[in-house]
Write a protein that holds these residues in place. Sequence first.
Motif, PDB file in Angstrom:
ATOM      1  N   GLN A  51       8.083  16.979  -0.881  1.00 44.60           N
ATOM      2  CA  GLN A  51       9.277  15.872  -0.521  1.00 44.60           C
ATOM      3  C   GLN A  51       8.604  14.496  -0.306  1.00 44.60           C
ATOM      4  O   GLN A  51       8.993  13.446  -0.696  1.00 44.60           O
ATOM      5  CB  GLN A  51       9.992  16.131   0.599  1.00 44.60           C
ATOM      6  CG  GLN A  51      11.234  14.918   1.033  1.00 44.60           C
ATOM      7  CD  GLN A  51      11.843  15.677   2.167  1.00 44.60           C
ATOM      8  OE1 GLN A  51      11.397  16.267   3.240  1.00 44.60           O
ATOM      9  NE2 GLN A  51      13.077  14.888   2.236  1.00 44.60           N
ATOM     10  N   MET A  52       7.803  14.651   0.333  1.00 44.66           N
ATOM     11  CA  MET A  52       6.562  13.324   0.910  1.00 44.66           C
ATOM     12  C   MET A  52       5.970  12.757  -0.497  1.00 44.66           C
ATOM     13  O   MET A  52       5.997  11.357  -0.551  1.00 44.66           O
ATOM     14  CB  MET A  52       5.848  13.633   1.993  1.00 44.66           C
ATOM     15  CG  MET A  52       6.371  14.095   3.222  1.00 44.66           C
ATOM     16  SD  MET A  52       7.668  13.040   3.830  1.00 44.66           S
ATOM     17  CE  MET A  52       6.630  11.563   4.390  1.00 44.66           C
ATOM     18  N   GLY A  53       5.772  13.630  -1.220  1.00 46.98           N
ATOM     19  CA  GLY A  53       5.159  13.049  -2.494  1.00 46.98           C
ATOM     20  C   GLY A  53       6.321  12.186  -3.557  1.00 46.98           C
ATOM     21  O   GLY A  53       5.817  11.599  -4.526  1.00 46.98           O
ATOM     22  N   LEU A  54       7.431  12.683  -3.274  1.00 41.66           N
ATOM     23  CA  LEU A  54       8.548  11.913  -3.998  1.00 41.66           C
ATOM     24  C   LEU A  54       8.681  10.513  -3.577  1.00 41.66           C
ATOM     25  O   LEU A  54       9.253   9.603  -4.373  1.00 41.66           O
ATOM     26  CB  LEU A  54       9.923  12.749  -4.066  1.00 41.66           C
ATOM     27  CG  LEU A  54       9.912  13.897  -4.603  1.00 41.66           C
ATOM     28  CD1 LEU A  54      11.248  14.792  -4.066  1.00 41.66           C
ATOM     29  CD2 LEU A  54       9.926  14.165  -5.930  1.00 41.66           C
ATOM     30  N   LEU A  55       8.320  10.320  -2.405  1.00 44.74           N
ATOM     31  CA  LEU A  55       8.497   8.800  -1.948  1.00 44.74           C
ATOM     32  C   LEU A  55       7.345   8.027  -2.464  1.00 44.74           C
ATOM     33  O   LEU A  55       6.184   8.384  -2.275  1.00 44.74           O
ATOM     34  CB  LEU A  55       8.271   9.001  -0.279  1.00 44.74           C
ATOM     35  CG  LEU A  55       9.776   9.849   0.199  1.00 44.74           C
ATOM     36  CD1 LEU A  55       9.434   9.945   1.773  1.00 44.74           C
ATOM     37  CD2 LEU A  55      10.808   9.313  -0.180  1.00 44.74           C
ATOM     38  N   PRO A  56       7.711   6.660  -2.585  1.00 45.57           N
ATOM     39  CA  PRO A  56       6.604   5.912  -2.862  1.00 45.57           C
ATOM     40  C   PRO A  56       5.678   5.360  -1.768  1.00 45.57           C
ATOM     41  O   PRO A  56       6.085   5.561  -0.647  1.00 45.57           O
ATOM     42  CB  PRO A  56       7.311   4.720  -3.460  1.00 45.57           C
ATOM     43  CG  PRO A  56       8.482   4.550  -2.900  1.00 45.57           C
ATOM     44  CD  PRO A  56       8.658   6.189  -2.770  1.00 45.57           C
ATOM     45  N   VAL A  57       4.505   5.031  -2.276  1.00 43.84           N
ATOM     46  CA  VAL A  57       3.548   4.580  -1.141  1.00 43.84           C
ATOM     47  C   VAL A  57       3.498   2.979  -1.453  1.00 43.84           C
ATOM     48  O   VAL A  57       2.660   2.485  -2.091  1.00 43.84           O
ATOM     49  CB  VAL A  57       2.006   5.208  -1.178  1.00 43.84           C
ATOM     50  CG1 VAL A  57       1.090   4.698  -0.091  1.00 43.84           C
ATOM     51  CG2 VAL A  57       2.385   6.532  -1.111  1.00 43.84           C
ATOM     52  N   PRO A  58       4.095   2.236  -0.550  1.00 42.25           N
ATOM     53  CA  PRO A  58       4.151   0.672  -1.022  1.00 42.25           C
ATOM     54  C   PRO A  58       2.763   0.143  -0.865  1.00 42.25           C
ATOM     55  O   PRO A  58       2.518  -0.814  -1.370  1.00 42.25           O
ATOM     56  CB  PRO A  58       4.925   0.275   0.262  1.00 42.25           C
ATOM     57  CG  PRO A  58       6.005   1.423   0.743  1.00 42.25           C
ATOM     58  CD  PRO A  58       5.052   2.778   0.581  1.00 42.25           C
ATOM     59  N   ALA A  59       1.757   0.489   0.055  1.00 43.57           N
ATOM     60  CA  ALA A  59       0.543  -0.142   0.205  1.00 43.57           C
ATOM     61  C   ALA A  59      -0.181   0.012  -1.077  1.00 43.57           C
ATOM     62  O   ALA A  59      -1.089  -1.022  -1.589  1.00 43.57           O
ATOM     63  CB  ALA A  59      -0.132   0.704   1.426  1.00 43.57           C
ATOM     64  N   SER A  60       0.001   1.094  -2.062  1.00 39.79           N
ATOM     65  CA  SER A  60      -0.564   1.455  -3.179  1.00 39.79           C
ATOM     66  C   SER A  60       0.187   0.694  -4.220  1.00 39.79           C
ATOM     67  O   SER A  60      -0.249   0.142  -5.084  1.00 39.79           O
ATOM     68  CB  SER A  60      -0.947   2.960  -3.459  1.00 39.79           C
ATOM     69  OG  SER A  60      -1.799   3.583  -2.454  1.00 39.79           O
ATOM     70  N   LEU A  61       1.581   0.823  -4.050  1.00 41.61           N
ATOM     71  CA  LEU A  61       2.335   0.306  -5.203  1.00 41.61           C
ATOM     72  C   LEU A  61       2.269  -1.195  -5.646  1.00 41.61           C
ATOM     73  O   LEU A  61       2.366  -1.596  -6.549  1.00 41.61           O
ATOM     74  CB  LEU A  61       3.819   0.887  -4.979  1.00 41.61           C
ATOM     75  CG  LEU A  61       4.982   0.659  -6.107  1.00 41.61           C
ATOM     76  CD1 LEU A  61       4.509   1.219  -7.167  1.00 41.61           C
ATOM     77  CD2 LEU A  61       6.446   1.015  -5.368  1.00 41.61           C
TER      78      LEU A  61
END
Length: 472
Positions: free
Chosen positions: A231-241
Amino acid sequence: MIGDVTVPALSIEMLRVATGEVVSLIGRGRDQIEVRLGDIAIPAHADGRFWIWYGPHDEARFVSAAKVLDGGIAAEELKRKLVLVGVTGLGLLDFQTTALGERVPGVEIHAQILEQIFDGAYLRRPAALHTLEMALLAAASLVLAFSVATLGVGGSIALYAVVVAALGALGVAGFAQEGMLLDVAWPAIGATAVFGIVLAEALSEADEQRRRLREQAARVTGELESARRIQMGLLPVPASLFAHETRFALDAQLEPARTVGGDFYDCFMIDAHRLFFIVADVSGKGLPASLFMALSKTLLKSAARRGEDVGGMMVRANAEVSSENPESLFITAFAGILDTRTGLLGFCNAGHEPPFARQPGGSLTRLVHAGGPPLCVIENYAYPVEYRQIAAGEWICVVTDGVTEAMNASGELYGVARLQRVLQSLPQDLSPSDLLGAVRADVARFVGAAEPSDDLTLLCVRWNGRAAAAQA
């Protein structure tokens, strides 16, 4: 018996001589006889044994032989009495231990037998008592065996105490009131053995069930942890994105109340200049909400990528998510599309907590508009779009009700007012990640050791202005 002659004991022979009656034996069953001397009937066993109802040692029974010989005892004291002559000195062998635990001279036991005969108080043990004892054993064993399965361990132990006490009371009552020698020891011992075996089996089975439950719980925990990572992997990581993005800054945090949850956020570029972001909250918590969250996030992202305005995206997502909703869950959501060139924000609120906004040097405001109901509530609802011109350096903070409805150990809610005070007190130039960290820390201080009441999600986006957009 001495040869073929029946020889009575001292007490019976003395009574026969005193009364002048003939001793006769009458059979009273398989192993019972009755010794008769005139009107006196004495129960005994077929082999001549006699149950003695022992009384305590009594010095009043004794008269000193020396005083009798010296004339110190008046004749009247011995008149019409049965007198037994015996030795009572210490060190003699004729001392017997009675059922009361006393050591008394043997002659006193004969005296007690005579007193018992005069009083007509006899101890009896009919042959039927053996059958009754076996019946009590069977009944107590069956009751206790079935009680383990029906009453559980605690209830069956309490019943065991009641059954043993009842057996003891029955034995005492039979002895005290009727002189019956009902042996309740064997029913009690036998029932205890049966109860112990059944209880040990039940405890062993319960221990095995607990072991299986622990193993199952460990497997479920492992599966839930895997689900959390997915589930957490489905969420984007804004700091990297958006690591190299200068036109805006964006960060988001999500903390499920349980291992997995129903909150989610998403953010991505629809095209080169338009940023899409959304914060949503699925009704419920735990695994069902997390599964519906994964489906909803995928459908909302697909709808957003079609390039429509945020209102059209919500209408399309409402239809698609509703068609895949057998459990009739619903979703509150706030979605926005930010034009990074101009700072124009188009947003739509589907039953969600209104976000907070703050311009440089300005006070905290809220993005309130009519919006509409949560997704999956009203079919084909036309969600309206609201527009806001974002100033350079202005930030928008979107939260779920897991923040405002966070509860401490006293049952108090964190509330919107406290959240507003925290946001207003933060420095204007604080980065979105630091802003979210400050809010999250304040919520944690408020909640303390209390268990989280809901999933907690925050997203903050700041537009850096036209100059930054032109440089990009």
